[in-house]
Design an enzyme around this catalytic site. Structure first.
Site, PDB file in Angstrom:
ATOM      1  N   HIS A   1      31.874  40.209  53.154  1.00  0.00           N
ATOM      2  CA  HIS A   1      32.147  39.066  52.279  1.00  0.00           C
ATOM      3  C   HIS A   1      31.453  37.800  52.818  1.00  0.00           C
ATOM      4  O   HIS A   1      30.693  37.143  52.105  1.00  0.00           O
ATOM      5  CB  HIS A   1      33.663  38.855  52.195  1.00  0.00           C
ATOM      6  CG  HIS A   1      34.071  37.707  51.331  1.00  0.00           C
ATOM      7  ND1 HIS A   1      34.518  37.869  50.045  1.00  0.00           N
ATOM      8  CD2 HIS A   1      34.093  36.374  51.554  1.00  0.00           C
ATOM      9  CE1 HIS A   1      34.797  36.688  49.519  1.00  0.00           C
ATOM     10  NE2 HIS A   1      34.548  35.759  50.418  1.00  0.00           N
ATOM     11  N   GLU A   2      31.721  37.496  54.073  1.00  0.00           N
ATOM     12  CA  GLU A   2      31.153  36.270  54.649  1.00  0.00           C
ATOM     13  C   GLU A   2      29.625  36.386  54.755  1.00  0.00           C
ATOM     14  O   GLU A   2      28.916  35.399  54.626  1.00  0.00           O
ATOM     15  CB  GLU A   2      31.772  35.964  56.017  1.00  0.00           C
ATOM     16  CG  GLU A   2      33.304  35.773  56.006  1.00  0.00           C
ATOM     17  CD  GLU A   2      33.838  34.792  54.962  1.00  0.00           C
ATOM     18  OE1 GLU A   2      33.109  33.842  54.591  1.00  0.00           O
ATOM     19  OE2 GLU A   2      34.990  34.976  54.508  1.00  0.00           O
TER      20      GLU A   2
ATOM     21  N   GLU B   1      31.193  32.537  45.547  1.00  0.00           N
ATOM     22  CA  GLU B   1      32.051  33.725  45.607  1.00  0.00           C
ATOM     23  C   GLU B   1      31.379  34.927  44.946  1.00  0.00           C
ATOM     24  O   GLU B   1      31.641  36.067  45.304  1.00  0.00           O
ATOM     25  CB  GLU B   1      33.407  33.450  44.963  1.00  0.00           C
ATOM     26  CG  GLU B   1      34.364  32.676  45.871  1.00  0.00           C
ATOM     27  CD  GLU B   1      34.646  33.374  47.191  1.00  0.00           C
ATOM     28  OE1 GLU B   1      34.935  34.579  47.193  1.00  0.00           O
ATOM     29  OE2 GLU B   1      34.566  32.707  48.241  1.00  0.00           O
TER      30      GLU B   1
HETATM   31 ZN    ZN Z   1      34.579  33.668  50.056  1.00  0.00          ZN
END
Ligand code: ZN
Length: 501
Positions: free
Chosen positions: A265-266, A295
């Site tokens: 995710h990061e 996102e």
């Molecule tokens: Zn995030």
């Protein structure tokens, strides 16, 4: 002064608040990744001075002078200057009505409140945090009063994270989600074949998990020369410039997939930040354009790539070298099924792709009430729990797994949560068009991420804040954000995972 000189002076002026914000960010990074806790109070004061200084610069008479002068020569401005002017003008008009002293007091409050929230969470007791939260909400309401809004006060905050986003749009968006997700979840629970997830809680030492983080980042090609990975309580990405982008993860020895997906995710966030064009590096445009688009990039790597069978096939052998005999009985197919399980849960960050938007819907509805002033601080935990019962059919047993679970409100980030759902929706829409140009999962199976990264760089990353979210998604797909792509993605995926017809 010639217009060229004005532009040069204006850019030098904006460099100052870029530098101040970066210094603030450096303190935040330090606080979250191991600076001694005893220094937190002093650091909060320093940060409020720096934030106050940056704030003053954005609403000064000098800034007003630049805005007026540049607007008078709007047709002569290059693209970068025009967009910088747009943001400065927006900030100037939004914030000039907030007294600097109040802004600094608020900034000090939110710097201290993270520790208060942490303590409340550790003690599993909302009463530790409620007064601070109440103050943050009241500041939020007061600032919106100063700034002004159209139709709904919450629109003011939504626009901070996603330009132009409104309650009206989100009401439609979430009602579409609800109409799709709730019945699909019911079908899964009644007709679906539930994947085995029992092995996901097997013990994996922190040392092994660190090796897994290294493996994942090596696979996707993280640029360590311009980035680093550390540990923090709550995983996050901090970007200073495109040449210094830092990410964190956390290790839970009985839940190794938590770090696994946090790293991916990061990484998605960091790739966006590291892939911007040369000519915006170090300027105020050297940052992703909105939380929703940001996102979409993190979710793309976490969910669309990280939860695909092709990804697990690609990393399987190397992953097994780290996990060893404890996981020899688990095939790539079993991993893939387990990481795509969908069931109601209490913790947003651990939620699956299908139920995730229900968690966001709950926060969206509560935030709308908070910002309208329609709340009783003592009753928030009960309200929270009621909504979980209503949408997910489960009730948190404690404040820590209920209202205290997220860090956002302690930092004053109200209006941020919807961007997570928008991110998922943008990601599905982007993916649908990427597949027309590339055999995405074929490349993932080979571990050849280059073409995928190049595609994202060309269509999204290079621009930083130069193009709006609408411009980016329209250039890719020929239309604005449309939740239908996301709905179809979820239906296709879960019908397959659960063998529904
Ligand atoms: Zn995030």
């Amino acid at each position: 002064m010639s217009i060229e000189n004005t532009i040069a002076e204006f850019k030098k002026y904006t460099d100052k608040f870029v530098a101040l914000n970066m210094a603030c960010g450096m303190f935040s990074w330090d606080m979250a990744t191991g600076a001694p806790k005893g220094g937190n109070r002093a650091r909060a004061v320093i940060m409020s001075v720096l934030a106050g200084e940056a704030f003053s610069l954005s609403i000064s008479d000098e800034m007003k002078g630049y805005i007026d002068e540049l607007e008078a020569h709007a047709s002569e401005l290059d693209e970068i200057t025009s967009v910088m002017l747009k943001y400065c003008k927006k900030a100037y008009h939004s914030y000039r009505s907030i007294p600097v002293a109040e802004f600094m007091a608020y900034s000090e409050l939110t710097s201290n409140s993270q520790n208060i929230w942490e303590e409340a969470k550790e003690n599993n007791d909302f009463s530790f945090f409620k007064e601070t939260l109440d103050k943050i909400i009241k500041y939020g309401i007061k600032f919106i009063g100063y700034r002004g809004y159209k139709v709904h006060p919450y629109n003011c905050l939504l626009d901070d994270y996603e330009e132009g986003l409104t309650v009206e749009q989100l009401d439609v968006f979430f009602s579409k989600m609800k109409q799709t997700i709730v019945p699909l979840l019911k079908r899964i629970q009644t007709e679906g074949k539930k994947p085995d997830t029992s092995f996901t809680t097997r013990y994996v030492s922190k040392e092994k998990q660190q090796k897994i983080s290294e493996l994942l980042l090596r696979k996707v090609g993280f640029d360590y020369n311009r980035g680093m990975l550390k540990e923090s309580a709550h995983p996050f990405t901090m970007n200073f410039t495109r040449d210094d982008v830092r990410i964190t993860t956390h290790y839970r020895e009985n839940m190794f997939l938590s770090s696994f997906f946090s790293v991916l995710h990061e990484y998605g966030h960091s790739l966006y930040e590291q892939s911007k064009r040369d000519d915006i590096a170090g300027t105020m445009l050297d940052s992703g354009v909105s939380m929703g688009i940001h996102e979409s990039q993190s979710r793309f790597f976490e969910n669309i790539i990280g939860r695909s069978l092709e990804f697990w096939q690609n990393i399987y052998d190397e992953l097994m070298e780290i996990l060893g005999d404890d996981f020899r009985d688990i095939t790539p197919e079993m991993f893939c099924s387990a990481v795509n399980v969908a069931e109601p849960s209490l913790i947003r960050t651990e939620a699956d792709e299908l139920t995730y938007s229900l968690h966001i819907m709950i926060r969206y509805e509560i935030e709308k009430m908070l910002i309208s002033g329609e709340y009783n601080i003592d009753e928030l935990p009960v309200l929270w729990n009621k909504k979980y019962e209503e949408y997910l059919g489960i009730t948190p047993g404690s404040d820590a797994e209920g209202i205290l679970q997220d860090v956002h409100w302690s930092g004053g980030m109200i209006g941020y949560f919807p961007s997570y759902s928008l991110g998922n929706a943008y990601a599905a829409q982007i993916y649908s068009f990427m597949q027309k140009d590339l055999d995405v999962l074929g490349l993932v199976r080979k571990g050849d991420f280059g073409p995928i990264k190049d595609w994202l760089k060309e269509k999204i990353h290079q621009y930083g804040s130069l193009k709006t979210p609408d411009e980016i998604i329209t250039a890719i797909s020929g239309e604005k954000l449309n939740a239908d792509y996301y709905v179809k993605y979820l239906e296709d995926k879960y019908t397959k995972v659960y063998g529904l017809n």
